[in-house]
Design an enzyme around this catalytic site. Structure first.
Site, PDB file in Angstrom:
ATOM      1  N   THR A 194       0.958  -1.084   0.011  1.00  0.00           N
ATOM      2  CA  THR A 194       0.233  -0.055   0.388  1.00  0.00           C
ATOM      3  C   THR A 194       1.002   1.132   0.107  1.00  0.00           C
ATOM      4  OG1 THR A 194      -2.152  -1.039   1.106  1.00  0.00           O
ATOM      5  CG2 THR A 194      -1.880   1.395   1.283  1.00  0.00           C
ATOM      6  N   GLY A 195      -0.558   2.309  -0.550  1.00  0.00           N
ATOM      7  CA  GLY A 195       1.150   3.755  -0.533  1.00  0.00           C
ATOM      8  C   GLY A 195       0.847   4.107  -2.337  1.00  0.00           C
ATOM      9  N   ASP A 226       5.998  -3.421  -1.668  1.00  0.00           N
ATOM     10  CA  ASP A 226       5.744  -2.719  -1.047  1.00  0.00           C
ATOM     11  C   ASP A 226       6.643  -1.714  -0.751  1.00  0.00           C
ATOM     12  OD1 ASP A 226       3.796  -1.619   0.669  1.00  0.00           O
ATOM     13  OD2 ASP A 226       3.794  -2.878   2.423  1.00  0.00           O
ATOM     14  N   GLY A 227       6.221  -0.829   0.033  1.00  0.00           N
ATOM     15  CA  GLY A 227       7.220   0.485   0.034  1.00  0.00           C
ATOM     16  C   GLY A 227       7.588   0.970   1.807  1.00  0.00           C
ATOM     17  N   GLU A 265      -0.426  -5.941   5.473  1.00  0.00           N
ATOM     18  CA  GLU A 265       1.093  -5.805   5.465  1.00  0.00           C
ATOM     19  C   GLU A 265       1.912  -7.046   5.834  1.00  0.00           C
ATOM     20  OE1 GLU A 265       1.038  -1.083   3.617  1.00  0.00           O
ATOM     21  OE2 GLU A 265       2.087  -1.521   5.237  1.00  0.00           O
ATOM     22  N   LYS A 318       7.276   0.791   8.995  1.00  0.00           N
ATOM     23  CA  LYS A 318       5.913   0.730   7.998  1.00  0.00           C
ATOM     24  C   LYS A 318       4.886   1.228   8.080  1.00  0.00           C
ATOM     25  CE  LYS A 318       5.774  -2.544   4.827  1.00  0.00           C
ATOM     26  NZ  LYS A 318       5.330  -1.324   3.989  1.00  0.00           N
TER      27      LYS A 318
END
Length: 215
Positions: free
Chosen positions: A26-27, A79-80, A101, A92
């Site tokens: 997400t992001g 993911d970031g 996540e 995160k």
């Protein structure tokens, strides 16, 4: 930094193989990855998503979103991060999706983290550490976090996670032992998830730039 995010996301596509079910985070950086994934969506079986936001974007690209309970172990999760240290440990949860996540990261053989250069730090903690908490335990958890860490927990007022919980952001931390802090915070009753990814760090970090760096 948006171009650096896009370049990191594009590089992560190199790790996607035909027939994979891809775990998706997400992001803002992941949004670029989803857009890139959409161009090769016909090559993969589908995706497991960490948030309603990412689910909606995946479906816009015609990518089937699958239930992790029915997929088994995933080959890849992308993911970031809000911060990344030299050991690929992460903070995160800025987008409040930390619990899902972390579940998908744990279920994946390989975790690729995509970031722009501003996310690289020598020591974690400048970015406030998100902690997902059962609503009735918010004040209790905040007091115990203060006693345990000396950091300042701040309720992210108005934010409810996809799981129906609240988020405390812990400010003023200098996290020299992220594995120990993750373990200790997880032991506080009422804590659902801590936004430290240290026990299960990223396997690969891609730092976006004109020539993306792979760490």
């Amino acid at each position: 930094m948006s171009e650096a995010k896009r370049l990191a996301a594009e590089k992560a596509i190199d790790y996607v193989e035909d027939g994979m079910i891809v775990g998706v985070g997400t992001g803002s950086t992941v949004a670029y990855f989803i857009d890139a994934l959409g161009r090769i969506g016909h090559r993969i079986k589908g995706a497991v998503s960490s948030s309603e936001q990412s689910t909606a974007r995946l479906r816009q690209h015609g990518i089937e979103v699958l239930d992790l309970n029915h997929t088994g172990t995933l080959s890849l999760y992308v993911d970031g991060a809000d911060e990344c240290d030299p050991n690929r440990c992460l903070i995160k949860g800025g987008g409040a999706a930390l619990t899902r996540e972390k579940i998908i990261a744990e279920a994946s053989e390989r975790f690729i983290c995509i970031v722009d250069p501003s996310k690289q730090v020598p020591v974690l903690g400048n970015f406030p550490l998100p902690v997902e908490v059962i609503p009735m335990a918010r004040s209790l958890v905040a007091r115990q976090i203060l006693a345990l860490t000396g950091g300042q927990p701040v309720w992210r007022d108005g934010v409810v996670t996809d799981n129906g919980n609240v988020v405390l952001d812990v400010h003023n931390l200098h996290i020299t032992d992220p594995v120990a802090l993750e373990r200790n915070l997880n032991q506080i009753p009422g804590v659902v998830c801590v936004g430290l990814f240290a026990r299960r760090p990223a396997d690969v970090v891609i730092v976006g730039g004109e020539t993306p760096r792979v760490l």
